[in-house]
Every structure is written in structure tokens, then in C-alpha cells.
Design a protein around this motif. Structure first.
Motif, PDB file in Angstrom:
ATOM      1  N   SER A   1       0.829  -1.209   0.000  1.00  0.00           N
ATOM      2  CA  SER A   1       0.000   0.000   0.000  1.00  0.00           C
ATOM      3  C   SER A   1       0.863   1.258   0.000  1.00  0.00           C
ATOM      4  O   SER A   1       0.579   2.226  -0.714  1.00  0.00           O
ATOM      5  CB  SER A   1      -0.914  -0.007   1.236  1.00  0.00           C
ATOM      6  N   TYR A   2       1.951   1.235   0.768  1.00  0.00           N
ATOM      7  CA  TYR A   2       2.826   2.404   0.873  1.00  0.00           C
ATOM      8  C   TYR A   2       3.727   2.551  -0.350  1.00  0.00           C
ATOM      9  O   TYR A   2       3.984   3.648  -0.819  1.00  0.00           O
ATOM     10  CB  TYR A   2       3.669   2.276   2.144  1.00  0.00           C
ATOM     11  N   GLY A   3       4.242   1.432  -0.878  1.00  0.00           N
ATOM     12  CA  GLY A   3       5.140   1.484  -2.036  1.00  0.00           C
ATOM     13  C   GLY A   3       6.410   2.252  -1.741  1.00  0.00           C
ATOM     14  O   GLY A   3       6.691   3.269  -2.380  1.00  0.00           O
TER      15      GLY A   3
ATOM     16  N   ASN B   1       5.427  -3.646  -4.725  1.00  0.00           N
ATOM     17  CA  ASN B   1       5.600  -2.191  -4.800  1.00  0.00           C
ATOM     18  C   ASN B   1       6.756  -1.749  -3.907  1.00  0.00           C
ATOM     19  O   ASN B   1       6.591  -1.516  -2.702  1.00  0.00           O
ATOM     20  CB  ASN B   1       4.318  -1.469  -4.376  1.00  0.00           C
ATOM     21  N   ALA B   2       7.930  -1.642  -4.490  1.00  0.00           N
ATOM     22  CA  ALA B   2       9.103  -1.139  -3.774  1.00  0.00           C
ATOM     23  C   ALA B   2      10.160  -0.772  -4.802  1.00  0.00           C
ATOM     24  O   ALA B   2      10.273  -1.431  -5.839  1.00  0.00           O
ATOM     25  CB  ALA B   2       9.657  -2.193  -2.807  1.00  0.00           C
TER      26      ALA B   2
ATOM     27  N   GLY C   1      26.122  -2.285  -5.917  1.00  0.00           N
ATOM     28  CA  GLY C   1      26.012  -2.416  -7.366  1.00  0.00           C
ATOM     29  C   GLY C   1      24.664  -1.979  -7.905  1.00  0.00           C
ATOM     30  O   GLY C   1      24.551  -1.574  -9.056  1.00  0.00           O
ATOM     31  N   THR C   2      23.607  -2.079  -7.086  1.00  0.00           N
ATOM     32  CA  THR C   2      22.286  -1.620  -7.527  1.00  0.00           C
ATOM     33  C   THR C   2      22.260  -0.097  -7.575  1.00  0.00           C
ATOM     34  O   THR C   2      23.119   0.569  -7.005  1.00  0.00           O
ATOM     35  CB  THR C   2      21.187  -2.120  -6.580  1.00  0.00           C
ATOM     36  N   ASN C   3      21.253   0.444  -8.231  1.00  0.00           N
ATOM     37  CA  ASN C   3      21.172   1.895  -8.400  1.00  0.00           C
ATOM     38  C   ASN C   3      20.384   2.537  -7.267  1.00  0.00           C
ATOM     39  O   ASN C   3      19.372   1.986  -6.815  1.00  0.00           O
ATOM     40  CB  ASN C   3      20.525   2.238  -9.738  1.00  0.00           C
ATOM     41  N   HIS C   4      20.831   3.702  -6.818  1.00  0.00           N
ATOM     42  CA  HIS C   4      20.122   4.359  -5.718  1.00  0.00           C
ATOM     43  C   HIS C   4      19.149   5.445  -6.193  1.00  0.00           C
ATOM     44  O   HIS C   4      18.523   6.108  -5.359  1.00  0.00           O
ATOM     45  CB  HIS C   4      21.115   4.909  -4.685  1.00  0.00           C
ATOM     46  N   THR C   5      19.020   5.619  -7.488  1.00  0.00           N
ATOM     47  CA  THR C   5      18.049   6.588  -8.002  1.00  0.00           C
ATOM     48  C   THR C   5      16.723   5.852  -8.179  1.00  0.00           C
ATOM     49  O   THR C   5      16.538   5.078  -9.116  1.00  0.00           O
ATOM     50  CB  THR C   5      18.522   7.182  -9.330  1.00  0.00           C
ATOM     51  N   LEU C   6      15.794   6.094  -7.245  1.00  0.00           N
ATOM     52  CA  LEU C   6      14.606   5.258  -7.103  1.00  0.00           C
ATOM     53  C   LEU C   6      13.331   6.088  -7.019  1.00  0.00           C
ATOM     54  O   LEU C   6      13.366   7.260  -6.638  1.00  0.00           O
ATOM     55  CB  LEU C   6      14.737   4.408  -5.832  1.00  0.00           C
TER      56      LEU C   6
ATOM     57  N   ARG D   1       4.819   2.063  -7.340  1.00  0.00           N
ATOM     58  CA  ARG D   1       3.693   1.269  -7.840  1.00  0.00           C
ATOM     59  C   ARG D   1       3.703   1.183  -9.362  1.00  0.00           C
ATOM     60  O   ARG D   1       3.145   0.251  -9.939  1.00  0.00           O
ATOM     61  CB  ARG D   1       2.357   1.882  -7.388  1.00  0.00           C
ATOM     62  N   GLN D   2       4.312   2.183 -10.026  1.00  0.00           N
ATOM     63  CA  GLN D   2       4.292   2.184 -11.490  1.00  0.00           C
ATOM     64  C   GLN D   2       5.633   2.524 -12.150  1.00  0.00           C
ATOM     65  O   GLN D   2       5.747   2.439 -13.370  1.00  0.00           O
ATOM     66  CB  GLN D   2       3.216   3.140 -12.027  1.00  0.00           C
TER      67      GLN D   2
END
Length: 430
Positions: free
Chosen positions: A318-320, A340-341, A360-365, A372-373
Motif C-alpha cells: 500500500s505504501y510502495g 511495490n518497492a 552495485g544496484t542503483n540508488h536513483t529510485l 507502484r508504477q
């Protein structure tokens, strides 16, 4: 942090609201700056850099000499840390490359898709109290891996007209040569329209304050794409009594120190655990240099006690959240059920800081529920997919009648004729 025990659905909706103020009141200023930059170019940049930043740059572009000198100012141990992070980020993003897709949908009809780099990319790198040199790595490395032809960085100058040397070292490490001393609304406008000095780009990436957020959204009115809608940073931790209270408190505070408008949420099946985390927050926050900022963010934050794992999953989806830490005996079940994350961190030994810097993952989120989309930034963010098709004589014969029937039904007879004329020609040849 305010605590809620088994809130109702309506209470949950209210307490999970982001502390994001309306940004509409900023639009008149953004429109004014954009209009002036479009009309006056560098002259407008000078006006607004003096007005907003109190700086009058002698030149806009960081010189090769400044880039070289910056590297000498960065401690060797920090350089090595940045190189390690860069290697991990590059490895993860290069692994995202995919082959072109080619399919013969029916005899004589071949369709395929190839990914092409976006030619011109603009990266906004915040300066100020927390110069985000890590964001240079997160954006420039995948842009380079995707094959983007031109990468431009805009970042605010300090009062002495300099750019943070670690930002410049990171830019050099990533092969970025065009770095400009300009920030805020005017930087986004410059990359949107181009000026005498700063080139226009096709897509703008990077975090920023509320003015930059609105400016990026305004840029989309001028055929410029952006990475995603953005807002204040946020973290949700889903934990049960198997988690370590001191770890969870540290994670919550690590996100809270980003800004006063950041939000952190703890969801747990144990009220006793929440109390332990609260005690740890009180203890740890006193030692933080950014205590004032973190304290303000904690005021916007929540603890939610739920009855079971199923309810915990419902709260998460619900929060995503932008960032989600799962520290629970049921982590695998929760992980599979979360849809949803922005980025997920599993287990007691995976702090959110790992993704912010070096795993290694990206922090621009995506923030503000946009997970959610929207996806976080990845290699595909810097590419576009182009589709192709080729029909030979057999293909147009096999598919032609289908196209004719559909075009005629829509009343588009020129579409039908484009097929019919070919079919007649083939029939005459036979």
C-alpha cells in the motif's frame, strides 16, 4: 516516532501519507526562470546563480585543469572506496544488457527489436550540505555502459566558485568531461533549452530539492524526458523480533538524515521490538552531526504494529516505499509477495547504505508511492527500444487480407490501399 497498534484501513491510509507539501506554488518561479533561460541563455544563468546561490562564476564549465587538480585533493582511501563501488555498479549494470529480440510472427513476416542509447543525457548532482558524488557513479556509469554519446553534469558551485573535488574525481573516473557550475532551477532549464555554454539534452536524471523536482517536471513540457517523478527520500523497514533493534534504528536514522522532509516507517509484528528500536533511536541520534535534520524527519515518521506477516505485506504494498528493508524470519515469503518497492534489502546484514553506495544496484529510485508504477534507474533508463519489421512477398500475401479488413473497418481506406496496391502488383506478376 509516532506508534500505531493494529490501525484500521482508514487510519492506515492517513498515517502513511507522505509529508510532502504541495509544489504548485513553486511553478510560477520555475516558469519565470525557464522563460528567461530560453530567451537569454547564459545571461539568465548568471542572474539566477547570483540570486539563488550568491555566486558569480567566472566560467561555467569546469576546466580540464580543475578536473585534474580535484583528484589530488581526494584522500587515497576514499578514491579506492569509490573505485570499488564503481566496479560493482558497472558489473551489475553491464549484466542488464540484453540481446535483440527477433521473431517470425508468420511466414514471410519478421519483427525484431533493438535497444539504442539515448544520445544526450543530463545529470543533475546536488551540492550543498551533502554533495552526492555517489550519484555521479549511479548515473554516469550506466549512461556510459548504454553507449550514450554525450553526458553532461550540472552541479551547484560553492561560494568560492569551486565544485566539490570528490564530485569531479567521480566524474573523471566515469569518463565525463563536461561538468558545469550551475545548480537549481536554472541548471534544469539550461539542460532543457541549451545556452551558449551548456548543451541541451534529451533526458535529465538526478535528485534535488523541491525546486529541482518541479523544474524537472516542467522540463517535460519541452520534449525533454526525466528519470522519474521524485520527492523526499524514504525508507520502510519490515521487521519482527528476530531483527536487531540497534541495526534497525541505525537504518531508520541513515535515511532520516537525508533531509527534514524525509520519512521512515517501521512495520513490525512486535510491539516490544518497536519499543526497543525507539530506545535505540533516542540513543543513536545524539551522536549524529546531522541530528537536527534527522530529528525533524523522525517527527514525520511512524511505527506501525500489525498482527501478522500478511498484514505487514499489505502495508508495504500500500505504501510502495522507495527503499524497503526486510529483516524477518519470513523474509523470503515477504520478498516474494512484495510488488511495490523501489529497491529491497534482505536480512540483518544488508543496510540500505549498501545500495546507496556500493553493492552495485542503483540508488536513483521512485519516491512518494511511485514505485507502484515506476522502476528505479537501470541500464534501460538510458536506452530506447526501436522495433523493426520486414515483409517479403510471401509475408504481404499472408498478412495482406487481415490488414485490409481491419483498415476498412476503421474507415482508413488509404491504409487499406497501401496493402491492396502491393497485392495487385504481385498478382499481376504471377
Amino acid at each position: 516516532m509516532k506508534k500505531y497498534i493494529n490501525p484500521s484501513a482508514s487510519e492506515l491510509e492517513t498515517l502513511l501519507k507522505r509529508p510532502t507539501p504541495g509544489l504548485n506554488e513553486l511553478e510560477p518561479l520555475v516558469e519565470q526562470v525557464f522563460n528567461e533561460v530560453a530567451q537569454k541563455g547564459d545571461e539568465a544563468l548568471l542572474k539566477y546563480t547570483e540570486l539563488f546561490d550568491g555566486v558569480t562564476p567566472d566560467t561555467w564549465q569546469v576546466s580540464p585543469k580543475e578536473m585534474e587538480e580535484a583528484g589530488k585533493k581526494v584522500p587515497e582511501d576514499l578514491k579506492e572506496a569509490i573505485r570499488t563501488a564503481a566496479a560493482n555498479i558497472e558489473k551489475f549494470h553491464l549484466a542488464q544488457k540484453t540481446d535483440s529480440v527477433r521473431v517470425e510472427t508468420m511466414p514471410g513476416v519478421v519483427c525484431w527489436q533493438e535497444k539504442k542509447p539515448i544520445e544526450k543525457i543530463g545529470l543533475y548532482i546536488p551540492g550543498g550540505t551533502a554533495p552526492l558524488f555517489s550519484t555521479v557513479l549511479m548515473l554516469a556509469i550506466p549512461a556510459r555502459a548504454a553507449g550514450c554519446r554525450e553526458i553532461v553534469i550540472c552541479t551547484p558551485p560553492g561560494k568560492d566558485q569551486s565544485v566539490n573535488p570528490v564530485i569531479l574525481f567521480a566524474a573523471t573516473l566515469c569518463g565525463v568531461k563536461k561538468v558545469f557550475k550551475v545548480g537549481g532551477i536554472q541548471a534544469i532549464a539550461a539542460m532543457t533549452f541549451g545556452t551558449g555554454t551548456i548543451p541541451a539534452v534529451y533526458k535529465i536524471f538526478g535528485p534535488g530539492n523541491q525546486f529541482v523536482t518541479v523544474a524537472k517536471q516542467w522540463a517535460t513540457r519541452y520534449q525533454v524526458a526525466i528519470d522519474m517523478p521524485a520527492g523526499p527520500s524514504e525508507l520502510m523497514v519490515a521487521a519482527d523480533k528476530t531483527a536487531q533493534p540497534e541495526y534497525v534504528a541505525a537504518d531508520l536514522l541513515s535515511q532520516a538524515e537525508h533531509g527534514k522532509d524525509s520519512q521512515v516507517i517501521l512495520v513490525s509484528t512486535s510491539n516490544e521490538f518497536c519499543e526497543q528500536v525507539e530506545q535505540e533511536i533516542t540513543k543513536q541520534i545524539e551522536k549524529l552531526p546531522r541530528k537536527e535534520i534527522a530529528s525533524a524527519a523522525i517527527e514525520n515518521s511512524r511505527m506501525v504494529v500489525v498482527e501478522n506477516t500478511r498484514m505487514m505485506i499489505d502495508v508495504i504494498n500500500s505504501y510502495g516505499p522507495e527503499h524497503l528493508i526486510i529483516s524477518s524470519a519470513d523474509e523470503e515469503d515477504i520478498c516474494r509477495a512484495v510488488i511495490n518497492a523501489g529497491s529491497v534489502f534482505l536480512g540483518n546484514y544488508t543496510p540500505e547504505s549498501a545500495g546507496d553506495y556500493a553493492s552495485g544496484t542503483n540508488h536513483t529510485l521512485p519516491t512518494n508511492g511511485y514505485s507502484r508504477q515506476y522502476s528505479g534507474v537501470n541500464l534501460d533508463s538510458f536506452t530506447k527500444s526501436v522495433t523493426y519489421q520486414k515483409l517479403d512477398a510471401t509475408g504481404i500475401k499472408n498478412l495482406g487480407v487481415t490488414i485490409e479488413k481491419m483498415a476498412e473497418a476503421e474507415g482508413l481506406f488509404a491504409h487499406k490501399n497501401a496493402v491492396s496496391i502491393r497485392l495487385r502488383d504481385l498478382e499481376n506478376q504471377e
